[in-house]
Design a protein around this motif. Structure first.
Motif, PDB file in Angstrom:
ATOM      1  N   TRP A  35       4.198   1.841  -1.602  1.00 19.64           N
ATOM      2  CA  TRP A  35       4.221   0.984  -2.798  1.00 19.64           C
ATOM      3  C   TRP A  35       3.299   1.631  -3.814  1.00 19.64           C
ATOM      4  CZ3 TRP A  35       6.899  -3.386  -4.171  1.00 19.64           C
ATOM      5  CH2 TRP A  35       6.443  -4.088  -5.290  1.00 19.64           C
ATOM      6  N   TYR A  36       3.831   1.884  -5.005  1.00 17.81           N
ATOM      7  CA  TYR A  36       3.051   2.565  -6.052  1.00 17.81           C
ATOM      8  C   TYR A  36       3.134   1.801  -7.357  1.00 17.81           C
ATOM      9  CZ  TYR A  36       3.053   6.374  -2.750  1.00 17.81           C
ATOM     10  OH  TYR A  36       2.876   7.139  -1.625  1.00 17.81           O
ATOM     11  N   LYS A  68       0.825  -1.212   0.000  1.00 17.51           N
ATOM     12  CA  LYS A  68       0.000   0.000   0.000  1.00 17.51           C
ATOM     13  C   LYS A  68       0.855   1.257   0.000  1.00 17.51           C
ATOM     14  CE  LYS A  68      -0.711  -0.792   4.898  1.00 17.51           C
ATOM     15  NZ  LYS A  68      -1.682  -1.013   5.939  1.00 17.51           N
ATOM     16  N   GLU A  69       0.202   2.379  -0.169  1.00 17.75           N
ATOM     17  CA  GLU A  69       0.913   3.652  -0.292  1.00 17.75           C
ATOM     18  C   GLU A  69       1.567   4.100   1.006  1.00 17.75           C
ATOM     19  OE1 GLU A  69      -1.557   6.650  -2.000  1.00 17.75           O
ATOM     20  OE2 GLU A  69      -1.829   5.529  -3.861  1.00 17.75           O
ATOM     21  N   ASN A  70       0.952   3.861   2.127  1.00 17.15           N
ATOM     22  CA  ASN A  70       1.486   4.338   3.402  1.00 17.15           C
ATOM     23  C   ASN A  70       2.135   3.202   4.174  1.00 17.15           C
ATOM     24  OD1 ASN A  70       0.530   6.998   3.011  1.00 17.15           O
ATOM     25  ND2 ASN A  70      -1.512   6.315   3.584  1.00 17.15           N
ATOM     26  N   LEU A  71       3.427   2.976   3.913  1.00 20.15           N
ATOM     27  CA  LEU A  71       4.149   1.907   4.597  1.00 20.15           C
ATOM     28  C   LEU A  71       5.049   2.422   5.707  1.00 20.15           C
ATOM     29  CD1 LEU A  71       5.117  -0.305   1.541  1.00 20.15           C
ATOM     30  CD2 LEU A  71       3.394  -0.792   3.291  1.00 20.15           C
ATOM     31  N   CYS A 122       8.584   3.222  -3.267  1.00 19.39           N
ATOM     32  CA  CYS A 122       9.029   4.580  -3.566  1.00 19.39           C
ATOM     33  C   CYS A 122       9.361   5.266  -2.245  1.00 19.39           C
ATOM     34  CB  CYS A 122       7.950   5.355  -4.306  1.00 19.39           C
ATOM     35  SG  CYS A 122       8.441   7.044  -4.690  1.00 19.39           S
ATOM     36  N   LEU A 123      10.595   5.710  -2.118  1.00 18.57           N
ATOM     37  CA  LEU A 123      11.063   6.431  -0.944  1.00 18.57           C
ATOM     38  C   LEU A 123      11.192   7.899  -1.314  1.00 18.57           C
ATOM     39  CD1 LEU A 123      14.037   5.491   1.319  1.00 18.57           C
ATOM     40  CD2 LEU A 123      13.877   7.744   0.335  1.00 18.57           C
ATOM     41  N   LEU A 124      10.585   8.759  -0.538  1.00 12.49           N
ATOM     42  CA  LEU A 124      10.715  10.198  -0.737  1.00 12.49           C
ATOM     43  C   LEU A 124      11.396  10.787   0.487  1.00 12.49           C
ATOM     44  CD1 LEU A 124       7.124  11.101  -1.988  1.00 12.49           C
ATOM     45  CD2 LEU A 124       9.151  10.651  -3.373  1.00 12.49           C
ATOM     46  N   TYR A 174      14.781  14.162  -2.650  1.00 10.54           N
ATOM     47  CA  TYR A 174      15.402  12.929  -3.132  1.00 10.54           C
ATOM     48  C   TYR A 174      14.324  11.870  -3.292  1.00 10.54           C
ATOM     49  CZ  TYR A 174      18.388   8.806  -3.216  1.00 10.54           C
ATOM     50  OH  TYR A 174      18.999   7.630  -3.573  1.00 10.54           O
ATOM     51  N   THR A 175      14.405  11.096  -4.371  1.00 11.46           N
ATOM     52  CA  THR A 175      13.472   9.996  -4.632  1.00 11.46           C
ATOM     53  C   THR A 175      14.277   8.742  -4.958  1.00 11.46           C
ATOM     54  OG1 THR A 175      11.856  11.542  -5.552  1.00 11.46           O
ATOM     55  CG2 THR A 175      11.551   9.223  -6.081  1.00 11.46           C
ATOM     56  N   TYR A 176      13.828   7.616  -4.437  1.00 14.39           N
ATOM     57  CA  TYR A 176      14.464   6.330  -4.725  1.00 14.39           C
ATOM     58  C   TYR A 176      13.366   5.306  -4.952  1.00 14.39           C
ATOM     59  CZ  TYR A 176      17.186   2.066  -4.031  1.00 14.39           C
ATOM     60  OH  TYR A 176      17.777   0.840  -4.197  1.00 14.39           O
ATOM     61  N   ARG A 177      13.495   4.510  -6.019  1.00 19.17           N
ATOM     62  CA  ARG A 177      12.497   3.479  -6.344  1.00 19.17           C
ATOM     63  C   ARG A 177      13.189   2.129  -6.510  1.00 19.17           C
ATOM     64  NH1 ARG A 177       7.579   5.440  -8.112  1.00 19.17           N
ATOM     65  NH2 ARG A 177       7.484   7.691  -8.326  1.00 19.17           N
ATOM     66  N   THR A 178      12.545   1.090  -6.000  1.00 14.47           N
ATOM     67  CA  THR A 178      13.075  -0.259  -6.130  1.00 14.47           C
ATOM     68  C   THR A 178      11.958  -1.267  -5.867  1.00 14.47           C
ATOM     69  OG1 THR A 178      14.775  -1.825  -5.378  1.00 14.47           O
ATOM     70  CG2 THR A 178      13.803  -0.416  -3.705  1.00 14.47           C
ATOM     71  N   LYS A 179      12.103  -2.459  -6.408  1.00 15.87           N
ATOM     72  CA  LYS A 179      11.193  -3.560  -6.093  1.00 15.87           C
ATOM     73  C   LYS A 179      11.748  -4.404  -4.946  1.00 15.87           C
ATOM     74  CE  LYS A 179       8.750  -4.327 -10.409  1.00 15.87           C
ATOM     75  NZ  LYS A 179       7.396  -4.379  -9.885  1.00 15.87           N
ATOM     76  N   ASP A 180      13.006  -4.201  -4.607  1.00 18.11           N
ATOM     77  CA  ASP A 180      13.721  -5.022  -3.635  1.00 18.11           C
ATOM     78  C   ASP A 180      13.661  -4.381  -2.246  1.00 18.11           C
ATOM     79  OD1 ASP A 180      15.822  -6.096  -2.000  1.00 18.11           O
ATOM     80  OD2 ASP A 180      16.744  -6.904  -3.813  1.00 18.11           O
ATOM     81  N   ILE A 181      12.964  -5.025  -1.315  1.00 25.40           N
ATOM     82  CA  ILE A 181      12.817  -4.452   0.025  1.00 25.40           C
ATOM     83  C   ILE A 181      14.153  -4.380   0.765  1.00 25.40           C
ATOM     84  CG2 ILE A 181      12.195  -6.601   1.167  1.00 25.40           C
ATOM     85  CD1 ILE A 181      10.173  -4.772   2.806  1.00 25.40           C
ATOM     86  N   TYR A 182      15.063  -5.295   0.475  1.00 28.90           N
ATOM     87  CA  TYR A 182      16.371  -5.261   1.140  1.00 28.90           C
ATOM     88  C   TYR A 182      17.151  -4.014   0.711  1.00 28.90           C
ATOM     89  CZ  TYR A 182      15.302 -10.056   2.420  1.00 28.90           C
ATOM     90  OH  TYR A 182      14.696 -11.175   2.947  1.00 28.90           O
ATOM     91  N   GLN A 183      17.110  -3.691  -0.568  1.00 28.96           N
ATOM     92  CA  GLN A 183      17.756  -2.470  -1.050  1.00 28.96           C
ATOM     93  C   GLN A 183      17.072  -1.240  -0.451  1.00 28.96           C
ATOM     94  OE1 GLN A 183      17.814  -2.498  -5.328  1.00 28.96           O
ATOM     95  NE2 GLN A 183      19.268  -4.190  -5.430  1.00 28.96           N
ATOM     96  N   LEU A 184      15.755  -1.289  -0.328  1.00 24.08           N
ATOM     97  CA  LEU A 184      15.010  -0.187   0.260  1.00 24.08           C
ATOM     98  C   LEU A 184      15.466   0.069   1.700  1.00 24.08           C
ATOM     99  CD1 LEU A 184      12.631   1.870   0.230  1.00 24.08           C
ATOM    100  CD2 LEU A 184      11.219   0.002   1.114  1.00 24.08           C
ATOM    101  N   VAL A 185      15.509  -0.978   2.512  1.00 21.32           N
ATOM    102  CA  VAL A 185      15.906  -0.837   3.911  1.00 21.32           C
ATOM    103  C   VAL A 185      17.349  -0.350   4.013  1.00 21.32           C
ATOM    104  CG1 VAL A 185      16.284  -2.086   6.080  1.00 21.32           C
ATOM    105  CG2 VAL A 185      14.180  -2.454   4.770  1.00 21.32           C
TER     106      VAL A 185
END
Length: 110
Positions: A48-49, A29-32, A59-61, A83-94
């Protein structure tokens, strides 16, 4: 995540379940995650978008809080995104979130 002092957690739906490749699309969902740090005047917003869509991505803002609290967490806008960062990989996100949170380290651009 390693949350250093000064950061406040407002929303944290980044649960262990999001690491499961068979996760329900309803959990995407959008608000994680929503964090704020008034001392650094920063907001981290993760979602998640498009929400609930397998084709989506995280999507990290990283946003800047406005001068004198005008653009506080409740009133921030996309004009405040620095700054914006997008990825499908939660490990990279964290990993990326931890990098931003550890921005007190010399050489860190955040």
């Amino acid at each position: 995540m390693k949350l250093p002092g000064g950061w406040t957690v407002h929303i944290n739906e980044l649960s262990e379940g999001l690491y499961d490749p068979n996760i329900s699309l309803g959990a995407l969902k959008e608000n994680l995650l929503l964090l704020s740090n008034p001392y650094k005047k920063r907001i981290i917003d993760v979602g998640w978008y498009p929400a609930g869509e397998k084709t989506g991505e995280y999507c990290l803002l990283l946003m800047e809080m406005g001068v004198n609290g005008v653009n506080t967490m409740l009133y921030s806008s996309y004009e405040d995104v620095i700054y914006t960062y997008r990825t499908k990989d939660i490990y990279q996100l964290v990993d990326h979130i931890n990098e931003i949170l550890g921005s007190g380290v010399a050489g860190n651009p955040f």
